[in-house]
Design a protein around this motif. Structure first.
Motif, PDB file in Angstrom:
ATOM      1  N   GLY A   1       0.813  -1.214   0.000  1.00 42.14           N
ATOM      2  CA  GLY A   1       0.000   0.000   0.000  1.00 42.14           C
ATOM      3  C   GLY A   1       0.846   1.262   0.000  1.00 42.14           C
ATOM      4  N   LEU A   2       1.882   1.295   0.821  1.00 45.87           N
ATOM      5  CA  LEU A   2       2.766   2.458   0.859  1.00 45.87           C
ATOM      6  C   LEU A   2       3.513   2.628  -0.457  1.00 45.87           C
ATOM      7  N   ALA A   3       3.975   1.523  -1.021  1.00 41.92           N
ATOM      8  CA  ALA A   3       4.692   1.589  -2.303  1.00 41.92           C
ATOM      9  C   ALA A   3       3.779   2.106  -3.413  1.00 41.92           C
ATOM     10  N   ARG A   4       2.536   1.689  -3.403  1.00 42.66           N
ATOM     11  CA  ARG A   4       1.577   2.172  -4.414  1.00 42.66           C
ATOM     12  C   ARG A   4       1.309   3.665  -4.284  1.00 42.66           C
ATOM     13  N   HIS A   5       1.553   4.196  -3.106  1.00 36.86           N
ATOM     14  CA  HIS A   5       1.393   5.635  -2.892  1.00 36.86           C
ATOM     15  C   HIS A   5       2.713   6.379  -3.084  1.00 36.86           C
ATOM     16  N   GLY A   6       3.684   5.718  -3.703  1.00 36.42           N
ATOM     17  CA  GLY A   6       4.934   6.370  -4.058  1.00 36.42           C
ATOM     18  C   GLY A   6       5.985   6.417  -2.964  1.00 36.42           C
ATOM     19  N   LYS A   7       5.749   5.727  -1.875  1.00 32.08           N
ATOM     20  CA  LYS A   7       6.720   5.715  -0.778  1.00 32.08           C
ATOM     21  C   LYS A   7       7.797   4.669  -1.053  1.00 32.08           C
ATOM     22  N   LYS A   8       8.998   4.940  -0.580  1.00 29.79           N
ATOM     23  CA  LYS A   8      10.070   3.950  -0.649  1.00 29.79           C
ATOM     24  C   LYS A   8       9.891   3.021   0.542  1.00 29.79           C
ATOM     25  N   VAL A   9       9.920   1.717   0.278  1.00 28.44           N
ATOM     26  CA  VAL A   9       9.619   0.738   1.316  1.00 28.44           C
ATOM     27  C   VAL A   9      10.726  -0.305   1.377  1.00 28.44           C
ATOM     28  N   LEU A  10      11.166  -0.616   2.573  1.00 33.29           N
ATOM     29  CA  LEU A  10      12.097  -1.719   2.807  1.00 33.29           C
ATOM     30  C   LEU A  10      11.425  -2.665   3.790  1.00 33.29           C
ATOM     31  N   LEU A  11      11.164  -3.888   3.359  1.00 31.09           N
ATOM     32  CA  LEU A  11      10.602  -4.914   4.229  1.00 31.09           C
ATOM     33  C   LEU A  11      11.737  -5.844   4.633  1.00 31.09           C
ATOM     34  N   VAL A  12      11.891  -6.068   5.926  1.00 34.57           N
ATOM     35  CA  VAL A  12      12.963  -6.925   6.434  1.00 34.57           C
ATOM     36  C   VAL A  12      12.329  -8.134   7.106  1.00 34.57           C
ATOM     37  N   ASP A  13      12.649  -9.310   6.591  1.00 36.06           N
ATOM     38  CA  ASP A  13      12.093 -10.564   7.110  1.00 36.06           C
ATOM     39  C   ASP A  13      13.093 -11.181   8.082  1.00 36.06           C
ATOM     40  N   THR A  14      12.802 -11.097   9.374  1.00 35.79           N
ATOM     41  CA  THR A  14      13.693 -11.688  10.378  1.00 35.79           C
ATOM     42  C   THR A  14      13.140 -12.997  10.940  1.00 35.79           C
ATOM     43  N   ASP A  15      12.045 -13.454  10.394  1.00 32.83           N
ATOM     44  CA  ASP A  15      11.437 -14.715  10.821  1.00 32.83           C
ATOM     45  C   ASP A  15      12.189 -15.881  10.186  1.00 32.83           C
ATOM     46  N   PRO A  16      12.653 -16.849  10.983  1.00 31.63           N
ATOM     47  CA  PRO A  16      13.371 -17.998  10.419  1.00 31.63           C
ATOM     48  C   PRO A  16      12.577 -18.768   9.357  1.00 31.63           C
ATOM     49  N   GLN A  17      11.244 -18.709   9.432  1.00 31.83           N
ATOM     50  CA  GLN A  17      10.426 -19.404   8.434  1.00 31.83           C
ATOM     51  C   GLN A  17      10.424 -18.685   7.088  1.00 31.83           C
ATOM     52  N   GLY A  18      10.747 -17.416   7.072  1.00 31.86           N
ATOM     53  CA  GLY A  18      10.834 -16.658   5.829  1.00 31.86           C
ATOM     54  C   GLY A  18       9.510 -16.414   5.139  1.00 31.86           C
ATOM     55  N   SER A  19       8.430 -16.326   5.890  1.00 28.52           N
ATOM     56  CA  SER A  19       7.105 -16.153   5.285  1.00 28.52           C
ATOM     57  C   SER A  19       6.975 -14.859   4.494  1.00 28.52           C
ATOM     58  N   LEU A  20       7.556 -13.777   4.999  1.00 31.80           N
ATOM     59  CA  LEU A  20       7.495 -12.502   4.278  1.00 31.80           C
ATOM     60  C   LEU A  20       8.266 -12.605   2.970  1.00 31.80           C
ATOM     61  N   THR A  21       9.413 -13.255   3.006  1.00 35.82           N
ATOM     62  CA  THR A  21      10.224 -13.444   1.798  1.00 35.82           C
ATOM     63  C   THR A  21       9.448 -14.233   0.750  1.00 35.82           C
ATOM     64  N   VAL A  22       8.789 -15.290   1.175  1.00 36.50           N
ATOM     65  CA  VAL A  22       7.964 -16.095   0.264  1.00 36.50           C
ATOM     66  C   VAL A  22       6.820 -15.251  -0.288  1.00 36.50           C
ATOM     67  N   SER A  23       6.201 -14.439   0.563  1.00 32.34           N
ATOM     68  CA  SER A  23       5.101 -13.579   0.128  1.00 32.34           C
ATOM     69  C   SER A  23       5.537 -12.573  -0.932  1.00 32.34           C
ATOM     70  N   MET A  24       6.813 -12.219  -0.917  1.00 30.55           N
ATOM     71  CA  MET A  24       7.353 -11.264  -1.889  1.00 30.55           C
ATOM     72  C   MET A  24       7.837 -11.952  -3.173  1.00 30.55           C
ATOM     73  N   GLY A  25       7.619 -13.278  -3.275  1.00 35.19           N
ATOM     74  CA  GLY A  25       7.897 -13.968  -4.531  1.00 35.19           C
ATOM     75  C   GLY A  25       9.151 -14.821  -4.573  1.00 35.19           C
ATOM     76  N   ILE A  26       9.896 -14.889  -3.479  1.00 39.85           N
ATOM     77  CA  ILE A  26      11.074 -15.760  -3.436  1.00 39.85           C
ATOM     78  C   ILE A  26      10.587 -17.159  -3.058  1.00 39.85           C
ATOM     79  N   LYS A  27      10.697 -18.084  -3.989  1.00 40.29           N
ATOM     80  CA  LYS A  27      10.116 -19.418  -3.788  1.00 40.29           C
ATOM     81  C   LYS A  27      10.811 -20.227  -2.687  1.00 40.29           C
ATOM     82  N   ASN A  28      12.146 -20.189  -2.648  1.00 37.90           N
ATOM     83  CA  ASN A  28      12.909 -20.993  -1.689  1.00 37.90           C
ATOM     84  C   ASN A  28      13.894 -20.118  -0.918  1.00 37.90           C
TER      85      ASN A  28
END
Length: 83
Positions: free
Chosen positions: A28-55
């Motif tokens: 949502g923030l990116a769609r409004h032109g904001k610069k966004v950095l999402l940092v996934d610190t969860d060992p399961q990597g769920s955020l990373t997977v959600s962003m399209g990284i398969k493995n």
């Protein structure tokens, strides 16, 4: 960095929607032109997977690797004005 905003989504309990909140807030923030950095610190990597990284386990470098280097005093960022 004067106008930088930091938003942390935290909760020690699992299954409460942290990753879903982070993904939707980031997109949502990116769609409004904001610069966004999402940092996934969860060992399961769920955020990373959600962003399209398969493995995420197959990535060459992870946040854990970077944190380990800092803990071992192998790298220090330059401080403004030198040191």
């Amino acid at each position: 960095m004067d106008k930088c905003k930091v938003i942390a989504v935290t909760n020690q309990k699992g299954g409460v929607g942290k990753t879903t909140t982070e993904v939707n807030l980031g997109v949502g923030l990116a769609r409004h032109g904001k610069k966004v950095l999402l940092v996934d610190t969860d060992p399961q990597g769920s955020l990373t997977v959600s962003m399209g990284i398969k493995n995420p386990d197959e990535l060459d470098t992870t946040i854990s690797d970077l944190m380990q280097v800092i803990v071992e005093n192998a790298w220090y960022p330059e401080k403004p004005g030198g040191r």
